[in-house]
Design a protein around this motif. Structure first.
Motif, PDB file in Angstrom:
ATOM      1  N   THR A   1      22.786   3.593 -14.122  1.00  0.00           N
ATOM      2  CA  THR A   1      22.628   2.338 -14.858  1.00  0.00           C
ATOM      3  C   THR A   1      21.744   1.358 -14.098  1.00  0.00           C
ATOM      4  O   THR A   1      20.901   0.675 -14.692  1.00  0.00           O
ATOM      5  CB  THR A   1      24.009   1.704 -15.125  1.00  0.00           C
ATOM      6  OG1 THR A   1      24.793   2.611 -15.918  1.00  0.00           O
ATOM      7  CG2 THR A   1      23.864   0.382 -15.862  1.00  0.00           C
ATOM      8  N   THR A   2      21.910   1.294 -12.784  1.00  0.00           N
ATOM      9  CA  THR A   2      21.063   0.411 -11.968  1.00  0.00           C
ATOM     10  C   THR A   2      19.605   0.817 -12.089  1.00  0.00           C
ATOM     11  O   THR A   2      18.712  -0.041 -12.159  1.00  0.00           O
ATOM     12  CB  THR A   2      21.496   0.457 -10.495  1.00  0.00           C
ATOM     13  OG1 THR A   2      22.884   0.105 -10.409  1.00  0.00           O
ATOM     14  CG2 THR A   2      20.688  -0.510  -9.650  1.00  0.00           C
ATOM     15  N   ALA A   3      19.331   2.117 -12.130  1.00  0.00           N
ATOM     16  CA  ALA A   3      17.957   2.589 -12.307  1.00  0.00           C
ATOM     17  C   ALA A   3      17.394   2.119 -13.643  1.00  0.00           C
ATOM     18  O   ALA A   3      16.252   1.634 -13.711  1.00  0.00           O
ATOM     19  CB  ALA A   3      17.914   4.114 -12.219  1.00  0.00           C
ATOM     20  N   GLY A   4      18.184   2.245 -14.710  1.00  0.00           N
ATOM     21  CA  GLY A   4      17.717   1.793 -16.018  1.00  0.00           C
ATOM     22  C   GLY A   4      17.433   0.309 -16.044  1.00  0.00           C
ATOM     23  O   GLY A   4      16.419  -0.136 -16.606  1.00  0.00           O
ATOM     24  N   MET A   5      18.294  -0.487 -15.422  1.00  0.00           N
ATOM     25  CA  MET A   5      18.089  -1.935 -15.400  1.00  0.00           C
ATOM     26  C   MET A   5      16.910  -2.310 -14.505  1.00  0.00           C
ATOM     27  O   MET A   5      16.182  -3.268 -14.789  1.00  0.00           O
ATOM     28  CB  MET A   5      19.370  -2.629 -14.938  1.00  0.00           C
ATOM     29  CG  MET A   5      20.546  -2.385 -15.872  1.00  0.00           C
ATOM     30  SD  MET A   5      22.072  -3.218 -15.376  1.00  0.00           S
ATOM     31  CE  MET A   5      21.703  -4.894 -15.837  1.00  0.00           C
ATOM     32  N   GLY A   6      16.701  -1.540 -13.429  1.00  0.00           N
ATOM     33  CA  GLY A   6      15.541  -1.796 -12.576  1.00  0.00           C
ATOM     34  C   GLY A   6      14.240  -1.474 -13.275  1.00  0.00           C
ATOM     35  O   GLY A   6      13.242  -2.191 -13.137  1.00  0.00           O
ATOM     36  N   ILE A   7      14.222  -0.399 -14.054  1.00  0.00           N
ATOM     37  CA  ILE A   7      13.013  -0.027 -14.800  1.00  0.00           C
ATOM     38  C   ILE A   7      12.640  -1.115 -15.797  1.00  0.00           C
ATOM     39  O   ILE A   7      11.459  -1.463 -15.950  1.00  0.00           O
ATOM     40  CB  ILE A   7      13.233   1.332 -15.501  1.00  0.00           C
ATOM     41  CG1 ILE A   7      13.255   2.461 -14.468  1.00  0.00           C
ATOM     42  CG2 ILE A   7      12.158   1.587 -16.550  1.00  0.00           C
ATOM     43  CD1 ILE A   7      13.704   3.795 -15.023  1.00  0.00           C
ATOM     44  N   LEU A   8      13.618  -1.679 -16.480  1.00  0.00           N
ATOM     45  CA  LEU A   8      13.350  -2.725 -17.475  1.00  0.00           C
ATOM     46  C   LEU A   8      13.284  -4.119 -16.863  1.00  0.00           C
ATOM     47  O   LEU A   8      13.209  -5.110 -17.585  1.00  0.00           O
ATOM     48  CB  LEU A   8      14.415  -2.696 -18.571  1.00  0.00           C
ATOM     49  CG  LEU A   8      14.518  -1.412 -19.401  1.00  0.00           C
ATOM     50  CD1 LEU A   8      15.337  -1.648 -20.658  1.00  0.00           C
ATOM     51  CD2 LEU A   8      13.152  -0.872 -19.772  1.00  0.00           C
ATOM     52  N   GLN A   9      13.333  -4.213 -15.556  1.00  0.00           N
ATOM     53  CA  GLN A   9      13.222  -5.480 -14.835  1.00  0.00           C
ATOM     54  C   GLN A   9      14.388  -6.429 -15.121  1.00  0.00           C
ATOM     55  O   GLN A   9      14.263  -7.651 -14.957  1.00  0.00           O
ATOM     56  CB  GLN A   9      11.890  -6.187 -15.159  1.00  0.00           C
ATOM     57  CG  GLN A   9      10.663  -5.313 -14.960  1.00  0.00           C
ATOM     58  CD  GLN A   9      10.531  -4.806 -13.523  1.00  0.00           C
ATOM     59  OE1 GLN A   9      10.397  -5.603 -12.602  1.00  0.00           O
ATOM     60  NE2 GLN A   9      10.571  -3.493 -13.350  1.00  0.00           N
ATOM     61  N   LEU A  10      15.513  -5.881 -15.559  1.00  0.00           N
ATOM     62  CA  LEU A  10      16.730  -6.684 -15.659  1.00  0.00           C
ATOM     63  C   LEU A  10      17.326  -6.893 -14.271  1.00  0.00           C
ATOM     64  O   LEU A  10      18.108  -7.825 -14.061  1.00  0.00           O
ATOM     65  CB  LEU A  10      17.742  -5.994 -16.579  1.00  0.00           C
ATOM     66  CG  LEU A  10      17.291  -5.831 -18.039  1.00  0.00           C
ATOM     67  CD1 LEU A  10      18.303  -5.023 -18.825  1.00  0.00           C
ATOM     68  CD2 LEU A  10      17.066  -7.185 -18.690  1.00  0.00           C
TER      69      LEU A  10
END
Length: 669
Positions: free
Chosen positions: A403-412
Motif C-alpha cells: 500500500t505504501t508503494a501505491g501511495m508513493g507512486i501516486l504522490q500521496l
C-alpha cells in the motif's frame, strides 16, 4: 449410534419488534458430532453468525430472542438454561473465535490478563499456575517469544498474532465445541494456512468439534467433514464434503462455485449471482432464492420448497428441482452466458507508468529534540512498469509495503528517492498546482470503501466532489448527469445518488468508490485490496466490472492484493514484494506455474484448494516478517527461507533471469 455433541432443532430467532422485526435464523436444524468439522457457508447477511450466537445465547439485546426450536448440547437443552448456568457453558464447553480479533480483544488489558481471565473463570487457576498455563497456550498457538508477548497489548501484535490470541482464549477453557467465525478473513495466505493448520492440530489432540463459518470454498475443501449452505435464514443444502464438492445440487451452491476466479476463466466474465440476499422482515411465498435463480419458474415463486433427502448419500437439498413430487419444466439454456472479453484495446506495449528504484523511508524520532535515530524502510528500491490498458498485480504479506508503494507512486506519500514517470512526465518533481492538475490521470480505490467515504455526505456528492476539484464539468446540471451515468456504468441505480454510505452493502460501496475514481477520467487506477472482505459472489461482480471498464476505457491497473486466485484471473503481470523490495516479477501464468523465488513458492502453496483432499504440500514459513525498521542483513528473506545458504546471510542477491521473468535469489544465478 452415539449422541451428537450439538444439535439444533428447528431453531428460529427474531431481532426487533413488530413490523421491523427480522428473522435471521428461521427453522434451522443440524447436528455436529465430536471431533467433526462442520462448515457453514453463505454470503454475508444469510444468518451464519447469528446462528452461532444463538447457540451461545449472545443475541443482540434487548431486541434479540430465540422464538422457537431448541439447541441441545450433549442432550441438555441450552435454550432452557438459566443465565447463571449458561455462563458456565460459554467459554468452558462452547467457545467462539470472533471474526474481527481487534474489536474482540480488550485494548487496555495485556495478553496475559485476557487469557488468564478465562482460566480463572473456568479452570479456577490463579497466580503462577495461571501464568504458566497462559505461556503454554501461547506456545501452543505458535506465538514466538511468549514471555514478551505475555505483557504486551493487542495493538502491539500483527493481525495473525491477534487471531492466534483469540484461539488461545477460546482453547483456555478446553471446550467441546469451538465456533470459528471467519477465522482467517483478510489474513495473508501464509498466516491463514498457519491458523487453519493450528486448528486441525488442536482438534486432533483434543477431539473437539469445530463449527466453521466462512464463505471461502477453498478453506471448506481443506477443513470440513460436512458442509451446510445457508441462504436468507435457512439451510438450503447439507452434505458430506466430498459429496458436496463432487455434486452440489442447489442452484445457489452451484453459483458460489461458478463465482470463483481462476486462471482458466481469464478470457470470460465470471458467473455472478444477480441481486442481493433479500430482507428477512417478511414472510416468503415461495423459494427465498427464486428472485436470483436462473433456473426458477412460476412454481418457485409461489410454493415453499421442502427439505429433500437423498438417503444413499445423506444429501439434503431445499429446492423444487430436487423434489421428486414436483415436475419441473424443460431446462432451458442458462439466462446468463459467460461473455468472452476481447483484448483490452490495441496496445503497443508502451509503458504508461515507469517506476525506477522508488524508496519511501519514514524517519524514527527519539528524545526531547526528536533526533532521527533510524528509518522504517517501508519501500526500499522497487522498479516496475505498467503498459497502457494492462494490469500489474503487486502481491505479498501484510506489512511488506504494498500500500505504501501505491501511495508513493501516486504522490500521496512523498518518495524519499527514485523516479516515477507517468506518460513521460516525472511526478516526483511536481508540486502544488502542477501536481493537482495531473491528479485526474491517476486515482486510488482504497481497501475499506466505507471508511474512505464521508458518512455525512450523500454518495452523489461524494462522486461529484472530484469533478468540482478538477473542474471536469462547468455546471451542476452537467455534473449531476455525469454522476447518474457513472452510477449506471458501475451497476447502480441513478436513484441511489441521494442516499448515504451506510445505506449500501459492502459490494455497492465498492462500486461507488469505483464511480468516484472514474469521475475524473483517469488512465491509471491503483486498486488496494478492493475485494479482500467481500463474499465470492460480490467479489465476482467487482472483478467483472473492473475488467469491463478496462476493456471499454483502456484503463491501466496497479492491483494490490494477497489473493493469488484474483491475480490469476485479472492480472497480466505480477510482482511479488517482500519487506519493501520486489523479489520476483513476470507474466502471471509463468510466475504462478513456475515460481522461482522460495517466497513466491510459499505464497502459492498456501492458496486454499477447492478440490477436497488436495495433496499439494504447503510450505511453512517460520516466524513473522521482520521489522522494516531493522531488516536482516543479506537477503531479507533468509531468516524464514527453507533454502537459505551462507551467502544469503551476507549479501542481497542481484536480479537474474530474463527480461520477462526476473527474480532476486542466489538459487537462480
Amino acid at each position: 449410534m452415539s449422541r451428537p455433541l450439538i444439535k439444533l432443532q428447528d431453531l428460529s430467532v427474531r431481532i426487533g419488534y413488530g413490523d421491523k422485526a427480522i428473522r435471521p435464523v428461521d427453522g434451522v436444524s443440524f447436528e455436529i458430532n465430536r471431533g467433526e468439522t462442520f462448515a457453514l457457508l453463505g454470503e454475508s447477511g444469510c444468518g451464519k453468525s447469528m446462528t452461532a450466537l444463538s447457540i451461545l445465547r449472545l443475541l443482540p439485546q434487548p431486541a434479540g430472542r430465540i422464538t422457537g426450536g431448541h439447541v441441545y448440547l450433549d442432550g441438555e437443552d441450552l435454550t432452557a438454561l438459566p443465565e447463571l448456568e449458561m455462563r458456565q457453558v460459554r467459554g468452558r464447553r462452547v467457545a467462539m473465535i470472533f471474526q474481527e480479533p481487534m474489536t474482540s480483544l480488550n485494548p487496555v488489558l495485556t495478553i496475559g490478563d485476557q487469557i488468564g481471565e478465562t482460566l480463572r473463570q473456568h479452570q479456577q487457576l490463579k497466580g503462577q499456575a495461571a501464568r504458566e498455563r497462559v505461556l503454554e497456550l501461547l506456545d501452543a498457538v505458535g506465538i514466538p517469544d511468549v514471555q514478551r508477548r505475555y505483557v504486551e497489548y493487542p495493538h502491539q501484535l500483527s493481525g495473525g498474532m491477534k487471531q492466534r490470541i483469540m484461539i488461545a482464549i477460546a482453547l483456555a477453557g478446553e471446550p467441546d465445541l469451538l465456533i470459528a467465525d471467519e477465522p482467517t478473513t483478510a489474513l495473508d495466505v501464509t498466516i491463514q494456512a498457519q491458523v487453519l493448520e493450528l486448528l486441525q492440530k488442536i482438534q486432533q489432540e483434543t477431539h473437539m468439534a469445530i463449527m466453521l463459518i466462512t464463505h471461502d470454498l477453498g478453506i471448506v475443501a481443506g477443513m470440513a467433514d460436512r458442509v451446510a449452505v445457508m441462504y436468507a435464514g435457512q439451510l438450503v443444502e447439507e452434505a458430506s464434503r466430498n459429496r458436496f464438492f463432487a455434486e452440489a445440487r442447489h442452484p445457489y451452491s452451484q453459483r458460489l462455485f461458478e463465482s470463483l476466479p481462476d486462471v482458466g476463466k481469464r478470457d470470460h466474465a465470471l458467473r455472478t449471482i444477480p441481486g442481493f440476499v433479500p430482507a428477512l422482515d417478511h414472510d416468503f411465498a415461495g423459494c427465498r432464492f427464486a428472485q436470483r435463480c436462473d433456473q426458477a419458474w412460476d412454481y418457485c415463486h409461489s410454493h415453499v420448497p421442502s427439505w429433500s433427502i437423498e438417503t444413499d448419500h445423506h444429501h439434503h437439498v431445499r429446492c423444487h428441482l430436487a423434489d421428486e413430487n414436483v415436475i419441473a419444466p424443460p431446462v432451458s439454456e442458462a439466462r446468463e452466458t459467460a461473455l468472452r472479453h476481447a483484448a483490452a484495446g490495441q496496445h503497443n506495449g508502451e509503458a504508461l507508468l515507469d517506476v525506477n528504484d522508488l524508496k519511501v523511508h519514514f524517519p524514527i524520532h527519539k528524545g526531547v529534540f526528536k533526533h532521527v535515530v533510524g528509518h522504517v524502510y517501508a519501500v526500499d528500491g522497487i522498479s516496475l512498469s505498467i503498459p497502457r490498458g494492462r494490469t500489474l498485480a503487486l502481491v505479498g504479506e501484510s506489512g511488506c509495503g504494498k500500500t505504501t508503494a501505491g501511495m508513493g507512486i501516486l504522490q500521496l506519500l512523498r518518495p524519499s528517492a527514485g523516479s516515477v514517470r507517468f506518460d513521460g512526465t516525472e511526478l516526483t518533481g511536481l508540486k502544488g498546482e502542477r501536481l493537482r492538475r495531473r491528479r485526474s490521470d491517476f486515482q486510488f480505490i482504497f481497501q475499506d470503501p466505507y471508511s474512505s467515504m464521508n458518512p455525512r455526505m450523500r454518495v452523489g456528492d461524494i462522486v461529484e466532489e472530484g469533478m468540482i476539484a478538477q473542474r471536469i464539468t462547468k455546471t451542476r446540471q452537467e455534473r449531476r448527469q455525469r454522476v447518474e451515468k457513472l452510477f449506471a456504468q458501475v451497476g447502480l441505480s441513478p436513484d441511489h445518488v441521494h442516499r448515504y454510505p451506510h445505506e449500501f452493502s459492502g459490494g455497492q460501496r465498492q462500486r461507488i468508490c469505483i464511480a468516484r475514481a472514474l469521475a475524473v477520467d483517469p488512465r491509471l487506477v491503483v486498486c488496494d485490496e478492493p475485494t479482500s472482505a467481500l463474499d465470492v459472489s460480490v467479489q465476482a461482480q467487482i472483478l467483472n466490472l473492473l475488467k469491463q471498464l478496462q476493456n471499454e476505457l483502456g484503463l491501466s491497473y496497479l492491483f494490490i492484493t494477497h489473493n493469488l486466485s484474483v491475480v490469476a484471473y485479472l492480472a497480466d503481470r505480477v510482482a511479488v514484494m517482500y519487506l519493501g523490495r520486489i523479489v520476483e516479477e513476470g507474466p502471471v501464468a509463468e510466475v504462478l506455474e513456475r515460481p522461482l523465488h522460495p517466497y513466491t513458492r510459499a505464497l502459492i502453496s498456501a492458496i486454499p484448494q477447492v478440490e477436497p483432499d488436495s495433496r499439494r504440500e504447503i510450505i511453512r514459513l517460520e516466524g513473522d516478517m521482520p521489522s522494516p525498521a531493522n531488516p536482516p542483513s543479506g537477503c531479507h528473506f533468509h531468516p524464514r527461507c527453507p533454502s537459505a545458504m551462507p551467502e544469503c546471510r551476507e549479501h542481497y542477491p542481484g536480479e537474474t533471469g530474463s527480461t520477462e521473468h526476473r527474480v532476486r535469489c542466489f538459487l537462480h544465478r
